[in-house]
Design a protein around this motif. Sequence first.
Motif, short mmCIF file in Angstrom:
data_model
loop_
_atom_site.label_atom_id
_atom_site.label_comp_id
_atom_site.label_asym_id
_atom_site.label_seq_id
_atom_site.Cartn_x
_atom_site.Cartn_y
_atom_site.Cartn_z
N ARG A 106 0.87 -0.77 -0.25
CA ARG A 106 -0.33 0.00 -0.28
C ARG A 106 0.78 1.60 0.74
N GLY A 107 -0.02 2.37 -0.03
CA GLY A 107 0.90 3.50 -0.49
C GLY A 107 0.51 4.45 0.00
N VAL A 108 1.13 5.86 0.01
CA VAL A 108 0.06 7.48 0.29
C VAL A 108 0.78 8.83 0.64
N TYR A 109 0.79 9.38 -0.69
CA TYR A 109 1.37 10.84 -0.70
C TYR A 109 0.57 11.92 -0.09
N PHE A 110 1.50 12.46 0.64
CA PHE A 110 1.30 13.97 1.20
C PHE A 110 2.13 14.84 1.04
N LEU A 111 1.62 16.11 2.05
CA LEU A 111 2.97 17.00 2.54
C LEU A 111 3.19 17.15 3.85
N ASP A 112 4.74 17.88 4.10
CA ASP A 112 4.91 18.35 5.06
C ASP A 112 4.46 19.12 5.30
N PRO A 113 4.64 20.13 7.02
CA PRO A 113 4.20 21.12 6.91
C PRO A 113 5.21 22.43 6.68
N SER A 114 6.07 22.35 5.71
CA SER A 114 7.10 22.89 4.90
C SER A 114 6.17 22.70 3.31
N GLY A 115 5.79 21.92 2.78
CA GLY A 115 5.03 21.61 1.55
C GLY A 115 6.68 20.51 1.12
N MET A 116 7.10 20.06 1.64
CA MET A 116 8.12 18.74 1.60
C MET A 116 7.27 17.33 1.05
N TYR A 117 7.16 17.04 -0.39
CA TYR A 117 5.95 15.44 -0.63
C TYR A 117 6.73 14.55 0.29
N LEU A 118 5.81 13.81 0.81
CA LEU A 118 6.20 12.30 1.38
C LEU A 118 5.57 11.07 0.51
N GLU A 119 6.42 10.19 1.45
CA GLU A 119 5.47 9.05 0.79
C GLU A 119 5.17 7.91 1.93
N LEU A 120 4.63 7.07 2.23
CA LEU A 120 4.80 6.05 2.97
C LEU A 120 3.89 4.89 2.07
N ILE A 121 4.78 3.94 2.54
CA ILE A 121 4.43 2.62 1.52
C ILE A 121 5.15 1.29 2.51
#
Length: 126
Positions: A106-121
């Motif tokens: 499974r995976g998901v993309y989201f932003l941190d408070p400063s707008g960095m692109y994060l992904e959890l897999i």
Amino acid sequence: MSATFSHTIIAAADSAKSAQFYVDILEAEHTQSWGFFSNIMLDEGVMLQFASPPPTFEIPPVHKAFICTDEHFRRAVSLLDERGLDYWADPQRSRLHETNTEHGGRGVYFLDPSGMYLELITKPYL
């Protein structure tokens, strides 16, 4: 044998706020901080250091991906929902509030408070 990863500095508009966000999402731990840095520790001794750049410096977004268990993944997505934060199933951000089942996990993309692109897999790509 290749080198192992030790630490990285992540530019953040508010280093303490970003560090806390990563602690919450990644279920990491705060560790000793110094100077401009708010530091957290991931498993296996990998340190993330958050620092605010000089005022005239624009923070360019960078992508970072983290592997977690299925249970951790569910908790992280629930936390994003609880906080009313957007997340996507794809890096193009076209599938809002969805997760994916790419690469056998499974995976998901989201932003941190400063707008960095994060992904959890939940499974590595390779």
